[in-house]
Write a protein that holds these residues in place. Sequence first.
Motif, PDB file in Angstrom:
ATOM      1  N   ALA A 133      86.835 -35.761  -1.416  1.00 55.75           N
ATOM      2  CA  ALA A 133      87.251 -34.453  -1.938  1.00 55.75           C
ATOM      3  C   ALA A 133      86.533 -33.338  -1.186  1.00 55.75           C
ATOM      4  CB  ALA A 133      86.950 -34.357  -3.427  1.00 55.75           C
ATOM      5  N   HIS A 134      87.172 -32.181  -1.138  1.00 58.93           N
ATOM      6  CA  HIS A 134      86.620 -31.011  -0.457  1.00 58.93           C
ATOM      7  C   HIS A 134      86.039 -30.069  -1.511  1.00 58.93           C
ATOM      8  CE1 HIS A 134      88.630 -32.237   3.288  1.00 58.93           C
ATOM      9  NE2 HIS A 134      89.649 -32.550   2.501  1.00 58.93           N
ATOM     10  N   LEU A 135      84.694 -29.997  -1.549  1.00 59.10           N
ATOM     11  CA  LEU A 135      84.012 -29.193  -2.568  1.00 59.10           C
ATOM     12  C   LEU A 135      83.138 -28.120  -1.926  1.00 59.10           C
ATOM     13  CD1 LEU A 135      83.118 -32.312  -4.677  1.00 59.10           C
ATOM     14  CD2 LEU A 135      84.346 -30.373  -5.642  1.00 59.10           C
ATOM     15  N   GLN A 136      83.489 -27.730  -0.713  1.00 59.34           N
ATOM     16  CA  GLN A 136      82.693 -26.730  -0.020  1.00 59.34           C
ATOM     17  C   GLN A 136      82.637 -25.425  -0.822  1.00 59.34           C
ATOM     18  OE1 GLN A 136      85.091 -28.725   1.303  1.00 59.34           O
ATOM     19  NE2 GLN A 136      85.117 -28.558   3.541  1.00 59.34           N
ATOM     20  N   ASN A 137      81.399 -24.927  -1.025  1.00 56.82           N
ATOM     21  CA  ASN A 137      81.152 -23.647  -1.705  1.00 56.82           C
ATOM     22  C   ASN A 137      81.627 -23.621  -3.158  1.00 56.82           C
ATOM     23  OD1 ASN A 137      80.061 -22.412   0.712  1.00 56.82           O
ATOM     24  ND2 ASN A 137      82.178 -22.287   1.449  1.00 56.82           N
ATOM     25  N   ALA A 138      81.946 -24.768  -3.727  1.00 56.19           N
ATOM     26  CA  ALA A 138      82.342 -24.814  -5.141  1.00 56.19           C
ATOM     27  C   ALA A 138      81.109 -24.599  -6.017  1.00 56.19           C
ATOM     28  CB  ALA A 138      82.997 -26.148  -5.470  1.00 56.19           C
ATOM     29  N   ASP A 139      81.313 -24.007  -7.181  1.00 54.17           N
ATOM     30  CA  ASP A 139      80.221 -23.778  -8.126  1.00 54.17           C
ATOM     31  C   ASP A 139      80.246 -24.871  -9.186  1.00 54.17           C
ATOM     32  OD1 ASP A 139      78.291 -22.903  -9.852  1.00 54.17           O
ATOM     33  OD2 ASP A 139      79.024 -20.836  -9.997  1.00 54.17           O
ATOM     34  N   LEU A 140      79.320 -25.826  -9.053  1.00 51.06           N
ATOM     35  CA  LEU A 140      79.236 -26.967  -9.961  1.00 51.06           C
ATOM     36  C   LEU A 140      78.055 -26.835 -10.925  1.00 51.06           C
ATOM     37  CD1 LEU A 140      80.088 -29.604  -7.269  1.00 51.06           C
ATOM     38  CD2 LEU A 140      81.253 -29.532  -9.469  1.00 51.06           C
ATOM     39  N   THR A 141      77.652 -25.624 -11.211  1.00 56.72           N
ATOM     40  CA  THR A 141      76.548 -25.387 -12.132  1.00 56.72           C
ATOM     41  C   THR A 141      76.842 -26.021 -13.495  1.00 56.72           C
ATOM     42  OG1 THR A 141      76.021 -23.289 -11.034  1.00 56.72           O
ATOM     43  CG2 THR A 141      75.154 -23.614 -13.264  1.00 56.72           C
ATOM     44  N   ASN A 142      75.906 -26.819 -13.990  1.00 61.12           N
ATOM     45  CA  ASN A 142      76.021 -27.496 -15.299  1.00 61.12           C
ATOM     46  C   ASN A 142      77.180 -28.490 -15.373  1.00 61.12           C
ATOM     47  OD1 ASN A 142      73.828 -26.010 -16.378  1.00 61.12           O
ATOM     48  ND2 ASN A 142      75.194 -24.317 -16.895  1.00 61.12           N
ATOM     49  N   ALA A 143      77.790 -28.823 -14.258  1.00 60.30           N
ATOM     50  CA  ALA A 143      78.902 -29.787 -14.281  1.00 60.30           C
ATOM     51  C   ALA A 143      78.365 -31.194 -14.525  1.00 60.30           C
ATOM     52  CB  ALA A 143      79.676 -29.739 -12.973  1.00 60.30           C
ATOM     53  N   ASN A 144      79.177 -32.000 -15.194  1.00 62.22           N
ATOM     54  CA  ASN A 144      78.792 -33.384 -15.495  1.00 62.22           C
ATOM     55  C   ASN A 144      79.613 -34.334 -14.635  1.00 62.22           C
ATOM     56  OD1 ASN A 144      77.939 -35.800 -16.538  1.00 62.22           O
ATOM     57  ND2 ASN A 144      78.562 -35.387 -18.638  1.00 62.22           N
ATOM     58  N   LEU A 145      78.969 -34.942 -13.632  1.00 58.11           N
ATOM     59  CA  LEU A 145      79.620 -35.877 -12.720  1.00 58.11           C
ATOM     60  C   LEU A 145      79.040 -37.280 -12.872  1.00 58.11           C
ATOM     61  CD1 LEU A 145      79.200 -32.960 -10.795  1.00 58.11           C
ATOM     62  CD2 LEU A 145      81.061 -34.196  -9.720  1.00 58.11           C
ATOM     63  N   GLU A 146      78.559 -37.597 -14.050  1.00 57.61           N
ATOM     64  CA  GLU A 146      77.946 -38.898 -14.286  1.00 57.61           C
ATOM     65  C   GLU A 146      78.951 -40.024 -14.023  1.00 57.61           C
ATOM     66  OE1 GLU A 146      75.384 -41.293 -17.708  1.00 57.61           O
ATOM     67  OE2 GLU A 146      75.890 -39.168 -17.966  1.00 57.61           O
ATOM     68  N   GLY A 147      78.550 -40.950 -13.166  1.00 56.51           N
ATOM     69  CA  GLY A 147      79.404 -42.087 -12.851  1.00 56.51           C
ATOM     70  C   GLY A 147      80.594 -41.772 -11.975  1.00 56.51           C
ATOM     71  N   ALA A 148      80.686 -40.550 -11.467  1.00 60.50           N
ATOM     72  CA  ALA A 148      81.819 -40.179 -10.614  1.00 60.50           C
ATOM     73  C   ALA A 148      81.674 -40.801  -9.222  1.00 60.50           C
ATOM     74  CB  ALA A 148      81.929 -38.662 -10.497  1.00 60.50           C
ATOM     75  N   ASN A 149      82.806 -40.991  -8.547  1.00 64.88           N
ATOM     76  CA  ASN A 149      82.808 -41.547  -7.192  1.00 64.88           C
ATOM     77  C   ASN A 149      83.065 -40.410  -6.209  1.00 64.88           C
ATOM     78  OD1 ASN A 149      83.070 -42.966  -4.830  1.00 64.88           O
ATOM     79  ND2 ASN A 149      84.577 -44.427  -5.596  1.00 64.88           N
ATOM     80  N   LEU A 150      82.003 -39.982  -5.505  1.00 62.13           N
ATOM     81  CA  LEU A 150      82.101 -38.892  -4.531  1.00 62.13           C
ATOM     82  C   LEU A 150      81.883 -39.407  -3.111  1.00 62.13           C
ATOM     83  CD1 LEU A 150      80.279 -37.312  -7.164  1.00 62.13           C
ATOM     84  CD2 LEU A 150      81.409 -35.523  -5.870  1.00 62.13           C
ATOM     85  N   GLU A 151      82.237 -40.648  -2.864  1.00 64.31           N
ATOM     86  CA  GLU A 151      82.042 -41.219  -1.537  1.00 64.31           C
ATOM     87  C   GLU A 151      82.791 -40.407  -0.492  1.00 64.31           C
ATOM     88  OE1 GLU A 151      82.583 -45.451   0.895  1.00 64.31           O
ATOM     89  OE2 GLU A 151      82.940 -45.354  -1.275  1.00 64.31           O
ATOM     90  N   GLY A 152      82.060 -39.952   0.511  1.00 66.80           N
ATOM     91  CA  GLY A 152      82.681 -39.184   1.589  1.00 66.80           C
ATOM     92  C   GLY A 152      83.071 -37.764   1.223  1.00 66.80           C
ATOM     93  N   ALA A 153      82.695 -37.285   0.046  1.00 70.95           N
ATOM     94  CA  ALA A 153      83.051 -35.922  -0.366  1.00 70.95           C
ATOM     95  C   ALA A 153      82.221 -34.907   0.416  1.00 70.95           C
ATOM     96  CB  ALA A 153      82.832 -35.744  -1.860  1.00 70.95           C
TER      97      ALA A 153
END
Length: 298
Positions: free
Chosen positions: A231-251
């Motif tokens: 996924a493309h998350l450049q400059n995204a604001d992930l403040t307080n986001a919950n990504l527990e157990g997420a698959n961000l391989e190659g993001a």
Amino acid sequence: METSSDLSSRVRLNIGGKKFCTTIDTLTIREPDSMLAAMFSGRHAMCQESKKGYVFIDRDGKHFRHILNWLRDGVAPSLSDPDCSELLREADYYQLLGLKDGIKDSRREVGEVEAELTRIDIIKCIQSERVRFRGVNLSGIDLSKLDLSLVDFSYACLRNVFFSRTNLQCAKFRDADAAGSIFHNAILRECEFTGANLRGALLAGTNLQSANLQDACLVDCSFCGADLRTAHLQNADLTNANLEGANLEGANLKGAKLSNANFKGANLQRAYLRHVNLREAHLEGANLGGANMTGAIR
């Protein structure tokens, strides 16, 4: 004075470490088709903790008091968008259909401008080959379980829309306002969310593989167990986001804001994290094998 029947009707619950005491009637009468009603119907043997007889359920107990109050009084709580999204997820797990409807109704009443189209209108529109809802107000409507792949929602107002289990592959949400929307288990593969506002949205269990979330507001979002590979998350604001157990391989998270973001148990293999500030992110149990972390602040 309490009788023996009063005592026998009591139920002690341990929900993810939080203790509750209620009755069998509360758990079974208002929502007779729910998972809780089935558990305490007497048809199933319940495994109790040895010391005080608590029945353990492996869920977050943060909002379980709201569930009990609903089962007692039939009144849906008024909560903030992030809390409302979390409660909806719990209601979905416990199969509390009445509570889900009550939450939807209460959210529609909180000062929202009425949507310009209905679910039936949307179903009629998607019979066409090329569908655009650019700039349209669809706030609060239920679009769950529909095939909305390739639909253009750019610049639309999608606050508190229900997209649960919807097929949105390759849909466009560029600069859309989808704050508080529910995308639980939706297919969002290769979607475009560039510049979109998704504050407080529920995206747990979604397929966001190769989605474009550059410059998106993802504050307070839940991505638990989501597929965010490449996924493309450049400059995204992930403040307080919950990504527990997420698959961000190659993001690609170049320039992303990760203050208090929860990556516990997440797969970040080969993720692009160059010059990202990870100091305030929670990375316990995360897999960072092969991640590009040149210049990252830890």
